[in-house]
Write an enzyme that holds these catalytic residues in place. Structure first.
Site, PDB file in Angstrom:
ATOM      1  N   THR A 220       0.883  -0.883  -0.192  1.00 59.25           N
ATOM      2  CA  THR A 220       0.240   0.141  -0.217  1.00 59.25           C
ATOM      3  C   THR A 220       0.867   1.404  -0.089  1.00 59.25           C
ATOM      4  O   THR A 220       1.892   1.109   0.957  1.00 59.25           O
ATOM      5  CB  THR A 220      -0.821   0.301   1.185  1.00 59.25           C
ATOM      6  OG1 THR A 220      -1.901  -0.745   0.895  1.00 59.25           O
ATOM      7  CG2 THR A 220      -1.642   1.142   1.434  1.00 59.25           C
ATOM      8  N   PHE A 222       1.006   5.162   1.124  1.00 64.32           N
ATOM      9  CA  PHE A 222       0.557   6.255   1.490  1.00 64.32           C
ATOM     10  C   PHE A 222       1.765   6.981   1.525  1.00 64.32           C
ATOM     11  O   PHE A 222       2.081   7.435   1.046  1.00 64.32           O
ATOM     12  CB  PHE A 222       0.882   5.597   3.555  1.00 64.32           C
ATOM     13  CG  PHE A 222       0.259   4.357   3.478  1.00 64.32           C
ATOM     14  CD1 PHE A 222      -1.096   4.826   4.631  1.00 64.32           C
ATOM     15  CD2 PHE A 222       0.857   3.588   3.105  1.00 64.32           C
ATOM     16  CE1 PHE A 222      -1.431   3.312   4.869  1.00 64.32           C
ATOM     17  CE2 PHE A 222       0.686   2.490   4.562  1.00 64.32           C
ATOM     18  CZ  PHE A 222      -1.157   2.208   4.949  1.00 64.32           C
TER      19      PHE A 222
END
Ligand SMILES: O=C(O)C(=O)Cc1ccccc1
Length: 347
Positions: A220, A222
């Site tokens: 992921t 960020f």
């Protein structure tokens, strides 16, 4: 004595080094190892002690770990929603907000991205985090006793096949660590949570299964957002990246070709090019804050999200942006920050 888990820095994607600590974080992670990574690596340090980073969720959420990775010395500010995290920065209750914006399994989290566009914040850092999902339950509960599972919608989506096999009903809640807290506070014996091994250790839950994600490579991305731009580091300190949003009149193909040409003719590499298609189900026009004074919200049906390598101080980047501005309706630079080629992993 349990070894303190440490972060690992890789010089190149997609390889990833992991350290194991039996999936348990028994004491707060020492930040000294991360500081060392900042000194050795290409990241700019956000290590100012006392920096407050707002994130969506409870202590133990993936976003909190991303915040601690980005700013090892920071204190984290839990918020109910991403909108609350942005508001915390705007009202000076936090210095930064951190938000998950992309995952290798699902692409761009457009809801988060679109919300960010309505505010006068800038991207000052990116962080790629390897996300391990575990099935957690109250101590002593076995898998056979489970009827349902609760977690953040992204976690439920990333573990779809595993949950299918387990035959559990799914319920979305605000965040992964919040799901764990809910199990505890309501003493749920028929419900599991999907969360990190770190959350299991913090709250003392049993890990019934690990590696629950459908794809083994689950990263992921960020973004760290700030009210003010960070001073740009000297060009010698590593590659820079710039993010921008481009609104246009439609006819995506022609615009796409023109944008590609603006970059390729100057030998600038794109790292992201995403079309916001207004005909997509549930997708309306995008509302963007025009940060030039007087600041106002504007609505655009056709929008492209573009990330590329280079700094806004580079002459060829300035030229490319000027060229794109000449055939589009609106352009906003969302931030210029150090490109982070690493994937961080806490297991
Ligand atoms: O719910 C969390 O822990 C979050 O921080 C949001 C999230 C969920 C799944 C993957 C990455 C971030």
């Amino acid at each position: 004595m349990a070894a303190a888990p440490s972060l690992n820095l890789q010089s190149n994607l997609p390889s990833l080094k992991r350290t194991f600590s039996n999936g348990r974080l028994r004491k707060p992670r020492s930040s000294s190892s991360i500081v060392a990574l900042h000194q050795n690596g290409s990241l700019r340090s956000h290590g100012t002690p006392g920096l407050r980073v707002a994130f969506q969720g409870s202590t133990g959420a993936y976003s909190e770990f991303a915040a601690k990775t980005a700013c090892p010395e920071c204190s984290t500010v839990p918020c109910r929603s991403f909108a609350d995290a942005i508001a915390a920065v705007e009202r000076n209750r936090a210095d930064r907000a951190i938000v998950p914006v992309e995952s290798t399994m699902e692409g761009t989290a457009l809801r988060n991205y679109d919300l960010f566009l309505r505010h006068d914040l800038r991207i000052v850092q990116e962080i790629n985090l390897f996300v391990h999902y575990c099935l957690l339950a109250m101590p002593g509960v076995s898998t056979a006793e489970l009827r349902r599972v609760i977690s953040h919608p992204m976690a439920l989506a990333h573990c779809g096949r595993a949950l299918e096999r387990l035959g559990l009903d799914r319920e979305a809640v605000e965040d992964t660590a919040g799901a764990v807290k809910m199990l505890l506070s309501e003493q749920m014996l028929d419900t599991a949570a999907i969360a990190s091994p770190r959350a299991a250790a913090i709250y003392g839950l049993d890990v019934l299964a690990g590696g629950l994600q459908d794809e083994s490579w689950n990263v992921t991305r960020f973004l760290l957002l700030s009210k003010l731009p960070e001073p740009l580091p000297p060009s010698s300190s590593g590659k820079m990246k710039t993010s921008m949003v481009v609104a246009h009149r439609g006819g995506s193909m022609t615009v796409l070709l023109k944008i590609l040409s603006a970059f390729s003719s100057r030998d600038i590499s794109l790292t992201k090019l995403e079309v916001n298609n207004p005909t997509m189900e549930g997708k309306g026009p995008v509302i963007i804050l025009d940060v030039r004074s007087p600041a106002m919200l504007k609505t655009f049906p056709h929008v492209l999200y573009v990330d590329f390598e280079g700094s806004i101080e580079d002459e060829k980047v300035k030229e490319a942006i000027d060229e794109i501005s000449s055939f589009s309706v609106f352009v906003r630079v969302l931030g210029c920050y150090g490109a982070d080629p690493h994937v961080y992993d806490l297991y």
